[in-house]
Design a protein around this motif. Sequence first.
Motif, mmCIF file in Angstrom:
data_model
loop_
_atom_site.group_PDB
_atom_site.id
_atom_site.type_symbol
_atom_site.label_atom_id
_atom_site.label_comp_id
_atom_site.label_asym_id
_atom_site.label_seq_id
_atom_site.Cartn_x
_atom_site.Cartn_y
_atom_site.Cartn_z
ATOM 1 N N LYS A 1 0.815 -1.215 0.000
ATOM 2 C CA LYS A 1 0.000 0.000 0.000
ATOM 3 C C LYS A 1 0.850 1.268 0.000
ATOM 4 O O LYS A 1 0.487 2.267 -0.620
ATOM 5 C CB LYS A 1 -0.950 -0.013 1.205
ATOM 6 N N ILE A 2 1.981 1.235 0.689
ATOM 7 C CA ILE A 2 2.885 2.391 0.651
ATOM 8 C C ILE A 2 3.495 2.528 -0.737
ATOM 9 O O ILE A 2 3.602 3.615 -1.283
ATOM 10 C CB ILE A 2 3.989 2.255 1.721
ATOM 11 N N HIS A 3 3.921 1.394 -1.323
ATOM 12 C CA HIS A 3 4.488 1.373 -2.680
ATOM 13 C C HIS A 3 5.686 2.316 -2.757
ATOM 14 O O HIS A 3 5.652 3.348 -3.422
ATOM 15 C CB HIS A 3 3.416 1.742 -3.708
ATOM 16 N N LEU A 4 6.746 1.917 -2.114
ATOM 17 C CA LEU A 4 7.894 2.797 -1.877
ATOM 18 C C LEU A 4 8.646 3.192 -3.144
ATOM 19 O O LEU A 4 9.149 4.310 -3.242
ATOM 20 C CB LEU A 4 8.860 2.096 -0.914
ATOM 21 N N PHE A 5 8.736 2.276 -4.090
ATOM 22 C CA PHE A 5 9.612 2.464 -5.245
ATOM 23 C C PHE A 5 8.813 2.759 -6.517
ATOM 24 O O PHE A 5 7.595 2.585 -6.556
ATOM 25 C CB PHE A 5 10.449 1.202 -5.463
ATOM 26 N N ASN A 6 9.526 3.131 -7.561
ATOM 27 C CA ASN A 6 8.867 3.372 -8.843
ATOM 28 C C ASN A 6 8.373 2.090 -9.477
ATOM 29 O O ASN A 6 7.403 2.100 -10.235
ATOM 30 C CB ASN A 6 9.824 4.091 -9.800
ATOM 31 N N ASP A 7 9.023 0.971 -9.196
ATOM 32 C CA ASP A 7 8.591 -0.329 -9.701
ATOM 33 C C ASP A 7 9.241 -1.406 -8.835
ATOM 34 O O ASP A 7 10.164 -1.129 -8.061
ATOM 35 C CB ASP A 7 8.971 -0.516 -11.173
ATOM 36 N N GLY A 8 8.749 -2.620 -8.979
ATOM 37 C CA GLY A 8 9.303 -3.733 -8.211
ATOM 38 C C GLY A 8 8.746 -3.855 -6.812
ATOM 39 O O GLY A 8 9.286 -4.611 -5.989
ATOM 40 N N ASN A 9 7.659 -3.147 -6.507
ATOM 41 C CA ASN A 9 7.116 -3.150 -5.152
ATOM 42 C C ASN A 9 6.461 -4.481 -4.785
ATOM 43 O O ASN A 9 6.602 -4.965 -3.664
ATOM 44 C CB ASN A 9 6.101 -2.011 -4.988
ATOM 45 N N GLY A 10 5.717 -5.077 -5.720
ATOM 46 C CA GLY A 10 5.088 -6.362 -5.440
ATOM 47 C C GLY A 10 6.117 -7.436 -5.182
ATOM 48 O O GLY A 10 6.012 -8.219 -4.233
ATOM 49 N N ARG A 11 7.132 -7.500 -6.045
ATOM 50 C CA ARG A 11 8.216 -8.460 -5.851
ATOM 51 C C ARG A 11 8.892 -8.241 -4.504
ATOM 52 O O ARG A 11 9.190 -9.197 -3.775
ATOM 53 C CB ARG A 11 9.259 -8.314 -6.972
#
Length: 263
Positions: free
Chosen positions: A182-192
């Motif tokens: 939910k925070i989704h810290l990065f531009n991509d690769g958050n789910g991984r």
Amino acid sequence: MEELLKNDLLSPYVSMLDIDLNDAFSSIKQKEWTADNFKFATAVSVMSSSRIEGETLEVDSYVKHKVLNIEYLPNLTEKPNDLYAAYEFARDNRLSLSNFYKAHSIATRQLLPEAQRGVIRTGNMLIMEQQSQRIQYEAAPASIVKKEFKRFWDELETLLAGSPGTEEIFYYASYIHLVFVKIHLFNDGNGRAARLLEKWFLSSHLGQNAWYIASEYYYYHNLQAYYNNLARIGLFYEDLKYEKTLPFLLMLPKALEIQYKSS
């Protein structure tokens, strides 16, 4: 300030478990820790996690690639191989903030420019479902993402320093997964990164055999439920209803239950 990693659902969570987590994990603890066993389990986990993010190589094909050295076109294996290297890094290093950033940097070598790997995003972000391309939710606004992640990591470090029981460990591992997504810290690769973080937390408390838990495989094979359970707590970060998280939290024990019953 209210906690992000709440314990108010722990009691109903425990009451809804279909298995004794200690009994179920005991069968995994008894499995011999070998390089080959880790390679097989991690190949399944990595490719399952990658499939969730839209990678096209089949899980069994990737297992053949890692275990039997079967070659496939580089575009099919490069990103999963980076994620595999991140799992190896996590296996060999303690869970810390600097190591988490490093793991993300490793996992996204073929996904993000170097300047964005292991680096907090600066823009707002909408998260789309891979299959339907529908908006799933809005991540933490850029204006608060650093503050929210600091809160999250401070609470995570407290949990790492404690001595929770097995039920609490599984409960918080899933909660960590959910809140990080939910925070989704990065531009991509958050789910991984979130699925790796869940496993890393489990292994920090339960030992190295926790890497054998097939959680990513279960999420991939129950992908619509995974998406629905992530989405059900709300569309906007600042209006999330964490009291609705139980269906998501119970997915990790279900993954262990299925693995235990099939062993």
